[in-house]
Design a protein around this motif. Sequence first.
Motif, PDB file in Angstrom:
ATOM      1  N   TRP A  54     -10.956   3.790   9.553  1.00 36.73           N
ATOM      2  CA  TRP A  54     -10.389   2.782  10.459  1.00 36.73           C
ATOM      3  C   TRP A  54      -8.926   2.529  10.142  1.00 36.73           C
ATOM      4  O   TRP A  54      -8.092   2.444  11.035  1.00 36.73           O
ATOM      5  N   VAL A  55      -8.590   2.401   8.839  1.00 33.51           N
ATOM      6  CA  VAL A  55      -7.202   2.143   8.451  1.00 33.51           C
ATOM      7  C   VAL A  55      -6.308   3.305   8.861  1.00 33.51           C
ATOM      8  O   VAL A  55      -5.205   3.105   9.389  1.00 33.51           O
ATOM      9  N   ASP A  56      -6.763   4.527   8.655  1.00 28.27           N
ATOM     10  CA  ASP A  56      -5.964   5.699   9.035  1.00 28.27           C
ATOM     11  C   ASP A  56      -5.628   5.673  10.521  1.00 28.27           C
ATOM     12  O   ASP A  56      -4.496   5.975  10.924  1.00 28.27           O
ATOM     13  N   ALA A  57      -6.623   5.316  11.337  1.00 26.50           N
ATOM     14  CA  ALA A  57      -6.386   5.260  12.782  1.00 26.50           C
ATOM     15  C   ALA A  57      -5.516   4.065  13.151  1.00 26.50           C
ATOM     16  O   ALA A  57      -4.651   4.156  14.030  1.00 26.50           O
ATOM     17  N   ALA A  58      -5.720   2.938  12.468  1.00 23.88           N
ATOM     18  CA  ALA A  58      -4.993   1.714  12.808  1.00 23.88           C
ATOM     19  C   ALA A  58      -3.520   1.811  12.462  1.00 23.88           C
ATOM     20  O   ALA A  58      -2.684   1.128  13.080  1.00 23.88           O
TER      21      ALA A  58
END
Length: 464
Positions: free
Chosen positions: A159-163
């Motif tokens: 999620w962090v990578d995408a965010a």
Amino acid sequence: MRPVVPADSDATESMAARAWPIKPQRVDWRGHVIWVIPLMKKYHPAVAMKLVPGLSRSAGEELLMRFVSNLSWVESCGHIVVELSGSSLPAPLGLSRDTGIITCDSFDLSYFPEPADSRALLALALMREGRGLNHPAYSFLSFFRVLEVAFDGRQRKSWVDAALTTVRGNGVQEVIEALRNKGIQDIGYHLFESGRCAIAHANTQPIVDPDKPDDLRRLSFEAPLIRALAQKLIEEELGVETRNTVYAKHLFELAGFKEILGPEICELLVRGERSTVERMVNIPEINVELFDKPPYDPLKNLIPREMAQDGSKLSIFFRSADDTVHLRLRLDFAAERLEFSMFTDIGITDTGSAASARRVREVRRFEQELFGNGRLRIVDADTGRLISWKSAYIPLNMYQDTEACKLQLALWDRLAAQRQEFEDRYAAQLEQFATGYVVTIGDPDDRVTLSGDASLHQPTSPEG
């Protein structure tokens, strides 16, 4: 008993976000009355409530804490609770220092979220704590714990990578760019290992050492990113929108009217179609207000008189009971907007009385205060329920002459006083004319008395 929650505001947020009211404010929330205790020179600001039968002290304290967390989310600031107390009267904690808190008249709670998900409630509490702490390490840890509310390790990293491609905020892109310039490509892992784990653990490297200023400076520099990620997660994964998001969507402008009109009529209006069936719609009487301004008596209990449709726009015409005030609201269902112009959508008739002059004066005050970045509120006159509201009015290529505005109000004040003086003199004269009289005819020992009303006396001719 009234549990009282004094709160210190976050020193790391913007000045406007840290404002605390300077007058008491009542808030009806979840079936209870919450009191916001104003900031005073020698006491912490606080919130309080009266424990009702059946509500335990611990439940009341939790309710107040949830309220403060919601308030922190709406205001985009942090509040640290320094004491929980209870007594027969609300008694906030004394201040041992000058906190330097910025003040405001009252909180704008036009938008106040009501999350039911326990994860969202926990995330808001952690967000409030993180924003309120002035220690960079523990603040960072609180924000990271928000990410842990929704995801386990592998899901969180994905999620962090995408965010990182869409997260926004003051200083966020600078942090991302600086980390990548240092050769840190896996930013999500860096935040976890050099942030969360380095703060929480002290037996494996890396470790955040409180005596090493460089460690604290690094965490302070990276704080905007972890704070923005926590906020993004609460909005997108847990469904609790920020005030800015709510303002951007402006759905609140028509939300109350949609409830009144019903889904079938609203769907037709969105498509710009007319109903082929007669429908009864109960539009309530309304009060027109501005947030944080004294009420305007001529704009209370305005009665709906007429509706007119033009494509996706529905105009509702309101009038006062004496028919001197006319007001139009235009609901644009295609654009999700409430349209109102102080120049074309409100009018008042001066009937020449002192009361009329006072009414005109109040309508002019409304126009001036709306022009001065006022926030319009449409309220159900019977229930007090907020039907619609708009964000601050922003004049375009215009400015307000404040001195001329003061003179305008003073003119109507003088006119009202002059008319009132004339009306008082006229009333006194009428009262004098209406005084009864006694006429005695003949000798005192043999007389006839006539009593009457002077206002009805008519002279007679000699022949009469």
